[in-house]
Structure formats: structure tokens, C-alpha cells
Design an enzyme around this catalytic site. Structure first.
Site, short mmCIF file in Angstrom:
data_model
loop_
_atom_site.label_atom_id
_atom_site.label_comp_id
_atom_site.label_asym_id
_atom_site.label_seq_id
_atom_site.Cartn_x
_atom_site.Cartn_y
_atom_site.Cartn_z
N ASP A 163 10.73 40.87 78.68
CA ASP A 163 9.67 41.05 77.69
C ASP A 163 9.59 42.50 77.23
O ASP A 163 8.55 42.92 76.67
CB ASP A 163 8.32 40.64 78.28
CG ASP A 163 8.02 39.16 78.08
OD1 ASP A 163 8.86 38.48 77.47
OD2 ASP A 163 6.97 38.69 78.54
N ASP A 189 10.00 39.81 91.31
CA ASP A 189 9.62 40.84 90.34
C ASP A 189 10.75 41.85 90.21
O ASP A 189 11.67 41.90 91.05
CB ASP A 189 8.33 41.53 90.77
CG ASP A 189 7.10 40.70 90.45
OD1 ASP A 189 7.24 39.68 89.74
OD2 ASP A 189 6.00 41.06 90.90
N ASP A 203 11.27 44.89 90.83
CA ASP A 203 11.60 45.89 91.86
C ASP A 203 11.96 45.26 93.20
O ASP A 203 12.10 45.96 94.19
CB ASP A 203 10.43 46.86 92.05
CG ASP A 203 9.14 46.13 92.43
OD1 ASP A 203 8.84 45.09 91.81
OD2 ASP A 203 8.43 46.61 93.33
N ASP A 213 -0.29 33.81 89.80
CA ASP A 213 0.31 33.33 91.03
C ASP A 213 -0.71 32.65 91.94
O ASP A 213 -0.47 31.57 92.48
CB ASP A 213 1.00 34.50 91.78
CG ASP A 213 0.16 35.77 91.77
OD1 ASP A 213 -1.04 35.71 91.46
OD2 ASP A 213 0.72 36.84 92.08
#
Length: 532
Positions: free
Chosen positions: A136, A195, A197, A289
Site C-alpha cells: 500500500d 508484518d 518487520d 486482528d
């Protein structure tokens, strides 16, 4: 008409002090203290003591459960069937389930290579896994870099898909939802989410997927986070202490008792059938989540926490990034609680005990009371009792209960026990931000749906080959946090008053806490501290 004298206009009690503002304030204070301030403060103390007891009981309960789990060895492999995936000569690779690996990202210049590389390094039959990068990014340069990285791995034979949208509707939830609409995603059985990282080990799927394959009632397998930059600065060490307790105790207890806990949004594997039955991803709050986890649990799906499997990731190391993250993590659950309370109460698929656990323990005590009591009691009400000696806080409420709660919280990170006092002071400071965010979530105020991606620095600070990143320019408003400075001034004043008039020696705590608020208020924490 007789001339009205000043003596007639001003009550006798004020006449001798009309030229002394301090004396006038003191007289006014004495007149309103007994009928108004004292009763209100006594009520606030009573409410705070009740909330402290609620939090204390919750912490002790979880401590007892975790001891039971450790002593009796209730490992996941004993509670659920687990067998390694085996080759099938006749079926070949088709014996293995199809796995989709989703990596949502947004302008992740520093970490995109790490996450994509780790996902592409996952060990699984190559024709039974699809890596999906959901980009995105709004920076065209970063977008090109991510696409080139995907092409590089595709040239090595990895089944990797690069997906973009023409908008950011729904933020992370919107990206994940769009990713699940792809035709190739519909052929998958499970979806692992990381995610940008996060760096899973190659055997991640071999250790998680068998639980889902052999236990059809399981909808989610969540793994633990391992922080690669915990030693970057004191602020990251404080975060490690808080999050280690969350994973070591809260997630383990939820998994072992009610087979329910909040999905952490990453480093987990969902059964796609469970995800779809729950209604898929929704963007009505900033904790998509947790929203999905609660809805799936209400459908009867069970969750497993796998604490022995750790996935490397990065903690926010700048104060600005950490404040934004904590706002999202505090505001979102409170807002979700508001939106789902009636839905949970009316649900008929789960037991009443599980409803009580989700409403009272999971939401009310941990997501609301824990934030409110930390700031309101220890940073507002308790200092106020110094100014109003008629109101006393019992020693068990002011000393014993918070001490026990603190010790129980510290069990997750034994290596940081020597930082316990600093951790308490830092958590109290951050509780101001969390309390404000909690009220915003409960009241659905202005910033309720604010979503700012947590900044990641990756190896930028450690790499010797790369140039050191430029220190960000701090504007005046960014480096001075007025709420923290105001609270620090209030605590410092209460400390000075206690030194002169007090008898409980609260000034030791008040001065230390005031200094902590001033340090954060001037932005002097984290990897980058502002230069004046």
C-alpha cells in the site's frame, strides 16, 4: 443614597486578605474543601481501590494458572494432536495443504527486504505455498523497490505475487481483505500473516501447520515475538518487559484455559475456513486482528498459542512511533468493546463462562481498567491526597497491591529485573497516553479511527556499509509534549507540598514520577532525542 463601602461588598473573612491573593485562595480552598473536595476525593479513592483489586485478582489468577501450566507441563503437543507432516508416495506434494503467506506493507523502505526474504525462505513444498506481498506504499520509489525485490525472488523460482491497490481503504484490514479475494488465494487452506518487520525462521510452517491439520477445531495458531532491537535504548527495554509479560503470561493463560486470546495481527496462521466463517477482515476499528479473533471465537473456533516458536521483529525505537502505536493499541480495544458488547452477550454458541472471560477479563480489566487505574490512581488521585490530608489511602492500596502487581508483571523478563523501578515510572507516564486513547475509543471521539503505521528502522542504525540516517528535524510542538509536562508539574508541586506538610513520605515517589514525566515531556527518550 449611601455609598457602599468595600467592607460591605467583601465578606469579613476576606477583608483582611483582600490584598493577598494567596491568602484569598487559601480561604476559598478551606471553604470548599470539606463540603466538596473531600467527598469527591474519597469517592475517587474508593473507585480506584476497587479497580486496583480487580487488576490484582486478575494478575494473581493468571499467575496461578501459569504456574500450573509450567509445573504440570501442559505443553501444546500434549493438549492437541501434533504429528510431523509426512510424504505420501502416491499423492506427492498434493498431500500438503496449500499455504498463503501475506505480507502487508506501507512505505517500508528499511525492512521490506528482510520480511520478503524471510517469507521466501520458508521451508514448504514450492508448489504448495504462495507468497503475497500487499503493498500500500504511497512513495513511488519504495513501491518500485518492493516490486523489484518480488521480481528478484520470482526469478529464483519462488511463487510470489506483488499486489497493489489504488486506495488505502481499511488500511491493513483492507489490504488483507483484498488479498484474500484473489483467485489463487481461494485455493489455499491456511494463511500465515507477517508484518513488514517480521522474519520467521525457515521451519515456521512445519511447526505450526500440523496443529491445524490434525485438530479441525483449531482456527488459529499464534507464535511469540522476539525483539531484535530490545537493547537499542532504554525505551525498547521497557517495551520488552511489557510485551514479554503479555506473551509469557496473558497469551499462555488464554490459550490454556478458554482457548481464546487476542490475535496479535502477525506471526500467526489462520485456518481460512475459520477466517471466512467469522466474516473476514473488518476495518471498523484500528484493531482488526482482535476484532477477527473475537468474532471467530464466538463462532466456536479455538486458538492455540505456541510460545516455544519465536519470530524476530522490531520494537518502535522513537518516542513518536511508540506513542502512535500505543494510541492505536489502547483506543482500538476500547472501541471494539463498545461495538461488540451486546454481540458477545447475545451469542449462543459459546458458554457463559467464556462470555464472562471475554467481557470481564479480556476486555474490561486488561484493556480498560488496567490503563485507567494506572494513570488516574497513581498519577492523579494518590498525589491529590497529599493536598487533602483528610483523605487517606490505605497502605495495602498505595503500596502492597501495586508492588505485588509489579512483581508479577516482571516475571516475563528476568534479565531486566534491575530496571523494575524505571519500568514502573515509564509505564505510569505512558498510561497518560493510554488513558486518553481509551476514553477516545469508548466515546468514539475524534481520533478513534486514526491509523499511523509504526515506523521501522531495520538495520539502518547498525549497518556499517550504509550511511547513518539523518536525524529527524523536530518541530517545537513535536519535541514538547504538554500533557506530560503539565502532569509532571502537578506531581512536582504535590511532592513539594508533601515535603513541607505531609507525613506519608509520598514525595519520594512523586519527585521520581515527576522527573519521568518531564523526561518524556521534553522528548528525551528513544533512539532519537531532540537536540535543543
Amino acid at each position: 443614597m449611601e455609598r457602599i463601602t468595600s467592607t460591605q461588598m467583601i465578606p469579613d473573612a476576606f477583608q483582611g486578605a483582600r490584598d493577598d491573593v494567596t491568602m484569598q485562595f487559601a480561604i476559598i480552598w478551606d471553604q470548599i474543601k470539606a463540603p466538596l473536595i473531600v467527598p469527591l476525593l474519597k469517592l475517587a479513592v474508593a473507585i480506584c481501590l476497587i479497580m486496583s483489586l480487580m487488576l490484582f485478582i486478575e494478575r494473581v489468577y493468571m499467575g496461578i494458572v501459569i504456574i500450573f501450566v509450567k509445573v504440570f507441563g501442559r505443553k501444546p503437543e500434549r493438549r492437541y494432536k501434533w504429528e510431523p507432516m509426512k510424504d505420501d508416495v502416491e499423492l506427492g506434494n498434493s498431500a500438503y495443504p496449500m499455504v498463503l503467506v501475506q505480507i502487508p506493507m506501507y512505505n517500508e523502505r528499511e525492512v521490506y527486504q528482510l520480511s520478503i526474504g524471510a517469507a521466501c525462505g520458508l521451508s514448504w513444498p514450492s508448489d504448495r505455498i504462495i507468497i503475497q506481498v500487499l503493498d500500500d506504499s504511497t512513495d513511488p520509489t519504495i513501491k518500485d523497490m518492493v516490486e523489484l525485490e518480488c521480481q528478484r525472488w520470482a526469478s529464483k523460482g519462488i511463487n510470489i505475487k506483488y499486489e497493489i491497490r489504488d486506495n488505502r481503504n481499511g488500511y491493513k484490514a483492507g489490504a488483507l481483505k483484498e488479498g484474500m479475494k484473489r483467485s489463487y488465494a481461494k485455493s489455499c487452506d491456511y494463511v500465515a500473516i507477517f508484518d513488514a518487520d517480521f522474519q520467521p525462521e525457515p521451519d515456521f510452517l512445519w511447526r505450526t501447520i500440523p496443529f491445524l491439520v490434525h485438530n479441525p477445531e483449531l482456527g488459529l495458531v499464534q507464535t511469540r515475538w522476539k525483539f531484535v532491537n530490545a537493547d537499542d535504548c532504554l525505551m525498547t527495554r521497557m517495551q520488552e518487559m511489557s510485551l514479554d509479560y503479555h506473551f509469557t503470561v496473558e497469551q499462555e493463560v488464554g490459550s490454556s484455559t478458554y482457548a481464546f486470546f487476542g490475535f496479535n495481527g502477525t506471526a500467526g496462521v489462520w485456518r481460512i475456513a475459520a477466517l471466512n466463517e467469522a466474516g473476514g477482515w473488518k476495518d471498523r476499528t484500528t484493531v482488526e486482528d482482535m476484532d477477527l479473533a473475537v468474532r471467530a471465537s464466538l463462532k466456536g473456533w479455538k486458538f492455540l498459542y505456541l510460545g516455544s516458536l519465536k519470530v524476530k521483529n522490531e520494537l518502535p525505537s522513537t518516542l513518536k512511533a511508540y506513542r502512535y502505536q500505543q494510541h492505536r493499541w489502547s483506543c482500538g480495544p476500547a472501541n471494539l468493546f463498545r461495538k461488540m458488547l451486546l454481540e458477545i452477550i447475545k451469542n449462543k454458541k459459546v458458554t457463559s463462562w467464556k462470555k464472562v472471560h471475554v467481557i470481564y477479563s479480556f476486555f474490561f480489566v486488561r484493556k480498560i481498567v488496567a490503563h485507567l487505574v494506572t494513570f488516574i490512581f497513581y498519577c492523579v488521585v494518590l498525589p491529590a491526597t497529599v493536598l487533602v490530608p483528610e483523605v487517606e489511602v490505605p497502605k495495602w492500596g498505595a503500596v502492597y497491591i501495586p508492588s505485588i502487581i509489579t512483581i508479577l508483571n516482571a516475571v516475563g523478563t528476568p534479565r531486566s529485573l534491575h530496571l523494575l523501578v524505571l519500568w514502573i515510572l515509564f509505564e505510569n507516564v505512558m498510561s497518560l497516553h493510554r488513558t486518553k486513547a481509551t476514553f477516545i475509543g469508548l466515546l468514539e471521539a475524534g481520533r478513534v479511527n486514526e491509523w499511523i503505521v509504526t515506523e521501522k528502522l531495520g538495520d539502518a542504525l547498525k549497518s556499517k556499509t550504509n550511511k547513518a540516517p539523518k536525524k529527524p528535524r523536530f518541530r517545537f510542538g513535536e519535541r514538547l509534549h504538554l500533557l506530560e509536562l503539565g502532569t509532571g508539574a502537578y506531581l512536582f508541586f504535590c511532592g513539594c507540598y508533601d515535603v513541607v506538610f505531609g507525613k506519608n513520605h509520598y514525595f519520594i515517589y512523586l519527585y521520581a514520577q515527576a522527573i519521568a514525566f518531564f523526561i518524556v515531556g521534553f522528548g528525551c527518550v528513544g533512539t532519537f532525542a531532540p537536540n535543543f
